[in-house]
Enzyme design. Sequence first.
Site, PDB file in Angstrom:
ATOM      1  N   LYS A   1      13.330 -12.890 -25.310  1.00  0.00           N
ATOM      2  CA  LYS A   1      13.380 -14.346 -25.469  1.00  0.00           C
ATOM      3  C   LYS A   1      14.516 -14.977 -24.661  1.00  0.00           C
ATOM      4  O   LYS A   1      14.500 -16.184 -24.432  1.00  0.00           O
ATOM      5  CB  LYS A   1      13.501 -14.715 -26.948  1.00  0.00           C
TER       6      LYS A   1
HETATM    7  C1  PLP Z   1       9.420 -12.818 -30.507  1.00  0.00           C
HETATM    8  C2  PLP Z   1       9.268 -11.338 -30.405  1.00  0.00           C
HETATM    9  C3  PLP Z   1       7.998 -10.710 -30.223  1.00  0.00           C
HETATM   10  C4  PLP Z   1       6.702 -11.492 -30.226  1.00  0.00           C
HETATM   11  O1  PLP Z   1       6.523 -12.271 -29.069  1.00  0.00           O
HETATM   12  P1  PLP Z   1       5.421 -13.423 -29.050  1.00  0.00           P
HETATM   13  O2  PLP Z   1       5.600 -14.114 -27.749  1.00  0.00           O
HETATM   14  O3  PLP Z   1       5.688 -14.294 -30.237  1.00  0.00           O
HETATM   15  O4  PLP Z   1       4.066 -12.748 -29.154  1.00  0.00           O
HETATM   16  C5  PLP Z   1       7.951  -9.338 -30.039  1.00  0.00           C
HETATM   17  N1  PLP Z   1       9.080  -8.592 -30.090  1.00  0.00           N
HETATM   18  C6  PLP Z   1      10.294  -9.141 -30.274  1.00  0.00           C
HETATM   19  C7  PLP Z   1      11.480  -8.254 -30.334  1.00  0.00           C
HETATM   20  C8  PLP Z   1      10.447 -10.526 -30.438  1.00  0.00           C
HETATM   21  O5  PLP Z   1      11.670 -11.060 -30.643  1.00  0.00           O
END
Ligand code: PLP
Length: 443
Positions: free
Chosen positions: A107
Amino acid sequence: MNFYSLNNPSEKVSFKEATIKGQAPDRGLYFPEHIPVLSDDFIKNIDTNSREEVAFQVIQPYTDGSLPEDELYRIIAETINFDFPLVKVTDRISSLELFHGPTLAFKDVGARFMSRCLGYFVKDNDQPVTVLVATSGDTGGAVANGFHGVEGVNVVILYPSGKVSSVQELQLTTLGKNITALEVNGSFDDCQQMVKEAFADTALNQELFLTSANSINVARWLPQQFYYFFAWQQWEDKDHPPVISVPSGNFGNICAGLLAHRSGLPVQHFIAACNANAVVPAYLQTGEYTPRQAIATLSNAMDVGNPSNFVRVLEIFDREFHSLKKVLTSYSISDEQTKETLRDVYAKSHYLTDPHGAVGYRALNTYLTTQDTAQPGSPSIAPGQKGIFLETAHPVKFYDTVEPVIGEPIPLPAAVSAILGKEKQSKKIDAQYSQLKDFLLSR
Ligand SMILES: *Cc1c(COP(=O)(O)O)cnc(C)c1O
């Protein structure tokens, strides 16, 4: 380029407006008016470009008209100033490590890109923008870090007291400057509810310029395409593109990969790796989309019962169920299977995944094995394929799950040891909207 609301295609805005608004006033998600196609030459010779150049080529058509090229280049360079290594785990499976950013999860890419875009778009405003965000753990850290020190933007993060991991809490509460953490005496749902009330409060919105930084924002979604192309830069066998498995919750990450594929990125097949929250696996089996309440699992960043980006996935495929099924397979992996995979991969390949990556690995392995053993002559079967799973977070972020499974402590990466000694700074409030409002107006 313009973006339209998925609830009303005639409601069109620029990239700038889509970034500032987040969501269309009709509550639809924004979607690009057309999907750019990259030249064959660019795809074939991708190794000859720097990562910055690749990212620029990928995203420039989307930001065209809103961001001058030199600003965009600067934003990209600041966004991707860490590594995205593709690491071989077995002969057939590689890990695309997306955890080398400041908060150790993928993210960071979307949050860093979005924060800098927003900073640029509001720089001539008299009034600062307040980004308000509720977090169950991972999003808050990435957003806080991404916006840290961005001029003209204040960030207020609400998190449920005692319900995020200690590493996650430190990532939220030790930055200072323009970042404030509100420690809410309540649940994540309470935090989210309070944030929703703030956005709906007309009087408050006349006093303050409020915006959100959640994952449906186009400026968080679109840059997630970058690392799919970085994986392709590092992929050795260009004649046989990889199967790519993406641990999925809100489906923003995999949706970016599918968009990249539509723009020309070679991918053999996509796997949406889900935990027990199996709305999409069920949809691909039956054609029925039935949102549910989220179930708590070990891969908690994927505990989503109604993935917000799934409407974008459908839009990429013009809502054609059969074209989607040709490109995407989805599996639901249980907590037992997640732990077993984490343990086995560590024991046999000496590679430590986090619970989300373990779900991705397991789903990928299941797909590859199915392909190997399918009836010869069945359509679209190719044995011996190779693939990549996205390792979406560093295992230390989930040490309370990972350490008991492998029976040993995880060495701390530098980004974590650096914050461990710092002092937590949060303001405690009760789960009452009036307390949030008072706080916002008192500043
Ligand atoms: C947010 C997150 C996900 C999921 O990603 P999406 O884009 O919501 O499908 C998977 N793994 C981790 C570690 C995350 O922080």
